[in-house]
Design an enzyme around this catalytic site. Structure first.
Site, PDB file in Angstrom:
ATOM      1  N   MET A   7      78.136 143.216  87.990  1.00  0.00           N
ATOM      2  CA  MET A   7      76.964 143.574  88.787  1.00  0.00           C
ATOM      3  C   MET A   7      77.110 145.027  89.234  1.00  0.00           C
ATOM      4  O   MET A   7      78.228 145.512  89.439  1.00  0.00           O
ATOM      5  CB  MET A   7      76.839 142.654  89.998  1.00  0.00           C
ATOM      6  CG  MET A   7      76.474 141.235  89.597  1.00  0.00           C
ATOM      7  SD  MET A   7      76.008 140.187  90.972  1.00  0.00           S
ATOM      8  CE  MET A   7      74.479 140.936  91.515  1.00  0.00           C
ATOM      9  N   GLY A  15      74.950 149.144  85.926  1.00  0.00           N
ATOM     10  CA  GLY A  15      73.928 149.908  85.222  1.00  0.00           C
ATOM     11  C   GLY A  15      73.417 149.266  83.943  1.00  0.00           C
ATOM     12  O   GLY A  15      72.824 149.945  83.108  1.00  0.00           O
ATOM     13  N   LYS A  16      73.620 147.960  83.780  1.00  0.00           N
ATOM     14  CA  LYS A  16      73.161 147.261  82.570  1.00  0.00           C
ATOM     15  C   LYS A  16      71.645 147.358  82.409  1.00  0.00           C
ATOM     16  O   LYS A  16      71.151 147.740  81.352  1.00  0.00           O
ATOM     17  CB  LYS A  16      73.560 145.776  82.612  1.00  0.00           C
ATOM     18  CG  LYS A  16      75.035 145.509  82.673  1.00  0.00           C
ATOM     19  CD  LYS A  16      75.334 144.049  82.820  1.00  0.00           C
ATOM     20  CE  LYS A  16      74.705 143.367  84.006  1.00  0.00           C
ATOM     21  NZ  LYS A  16      75.098 143.861  85.324  1.00  0.00           N
ATOM     22  N   GLU A  69      69.057 140.046  81.983  1.00  0.00           N
ATOM     23  CA  GLU A  69      69.703 138.911  82.656  1.00  0.00           C
ATOM     24  C   GLU A  69      69.938 137.758  81.677  1.00  0.00           C
ATOM     25  O   GLU A  69      69.690 136.585  81.979  1.00  0.00           O
ATOM     26  CB  GLU A  69      68.882 138.449  83.860  1.00  0.00           C
ATOM     27  CG  GLU A  69      68.668 139.522  84.916  1.00  0.00           C
ATOM     28  CD  GLU A  69      69.929 139.968  85.645  1.00  0.00           C
ATOM     29  OE1 GLU A  69      71.013 139.373  85.442  1.00  0.00           O
ATOM     30  OE2 GLU A  69      69.840 140.921  86.441  1.00  0.00           O
ATOM     31  N   ALA A  70      70.452 138.090  80.509  1.00  0.00           N
ATOM     32  CA  ALA A  70      70.642 137.116  79.426  1.00  0.00           C
ATOM     33  C   ALA A  70      71.577 135.975  79.806  1.00  0.00           C
ATOM     34  O   ALA A  70      71.466 134.880  79.256  1.00  0.00           O
ATOM     35  CB  ALA A  70      71.160 137.821  78.173  1.00  0.00           C
ATOM     36  N   GLN A  71      72.468 136.187  80.755  1.00  0.00           N
ATOM     37  CA  GLN A  71      73.410 135.129  81.143  1.00  0.00           C
ATOM     38  C   GLN A  71      72.689 133.915  81.714  1.00  0.00           C
ATOM     39  O   GLN A  71      73.230 132.818  81.705  1.00  0.00           O
ATOM     40  CB  GLN A  71      74.446 135.654  82.149  1.00  0.00           C
ATOM     41  CG  GLN A  71      73.927 135.897  83.548  1.00  0.00           C
ATOM     42  CD  GLN A  71      73.241 137.242  83.737  1.00  0.00           C
ATOM     43  OE1 GLN A  71      73.194 138.057  82.819  1.00  0.00           O
ATOM     44  NE2 GLN A  71      72.724 137.488  84.933  1.00  0.00           N
ATOM     45  N   VAL A 113      75.249 129.898  89.415  1.00  0.00           N
ATOM     46  CA  VAL A 113      74.100 130.790  89.555  1.00  0.00           C
ATOM     47  C   VAL A 113      73.723 130.895  91.023  1.00  0.00           C
ATOM     48  O   VAL A 113      73.354 129.906  91.659  1.00  0.00           O
ATOM     49  CB  VAL A 113      72.892 130.293  88.732  1.00  0.00           C
ATOM     50  CG1 VAL A 113      71.673 131.176  88.974  1.00  0.00           C
ATOM     51  CG2 VAL A 113      73.238 130.239  87.253  1.00  0.00           C
TER      52      VAL A 113
END
Length: 188
Positions: free
Chosen positions: A20, A23-24, A91-93, A167
């Protein structure tokens, strides 16, 4: 670093991962904006669960934003993608394991697929479909935050609360980026 593609060229998968605050999303938005400048058609998706900043946009922690479509599962990406050159997924996770097959199908169909997400959850374990995406991607970029305790490169997302749910949406009020050494000290 990346060659802009057209539909006549073969597609591929790019994955941007990190902790987190690394900068993704900022990097995802940068790449998608460059594709738009190159006159490529772009579509962006995010999981319906992510409503922290906006329901209609992907928004970075630095408040940069790009219009997006929220979807409840990965199969909806195929249904809504249409004929595009580039697809971004943030937010692919939080997506189901089917995301890997969706990304591969899109790439096989000639689409450049750019995926951003956390590679590890708060407990330091691989997160959601990210490990399988890393294995099948042509390009992988790992970005780092700065450790909030010592200033080194941070690789971990340390949860500040006792909540053990995998989550748990949050910002700086619930998470801080830590380096390996500070993460190990904090979790003992």
């Amino acid at each position: 670093m990346f060659i802009e593609t057209s539909k006549s060229q073969k597609g591929w998968i790019e994955v941007i991962v990190g902790s987190m605050f690394s900068g993704k999303t900022e990097e995802l938005i940068r790449r998608l904006n460059r594709a738009k400048i190159a006159k490529q058609t772009v579509e962006i998706f995010k999981p319906g669960i992510d409503v922290r900043y906006s329901e209609e946009e992907v928004v970075s922690h630095d408040s940069n934003a790009i219009r997006s479509t929220s979807v409840e599962n990965s199969a909806n990406i195929l249904l809504l993608s249409g004929s595009v050159d580039v697809i971004g997924i943030d937010e692919a996770q939080f997506f189901d394991k089917g995301l890997v097959a969706v990304c591969n199908q899109l790439a096989n169909d000639g689409v450049r697929v750019i995926v951003a997400g956390l590679d590890m959850d708060f407990s330091g374990k691989p997160f959601g479909p990210i490990p399988d995406l890393l294995a099948t991607a042509e390009y992988v970029t790992k970005v780092h935050a700065i450790c909030m305790r010592c200033g080194a490169l941070a690789n971990y997302s340390y949860r500040l609360s006792e909540n053990k749910d995998t989550v748990l949406l949050g910002e700086k009020d619930r998470y801080e980026p830590l380096c390996r050494s500070c993460y190990l000290k904090a979790t003992k």
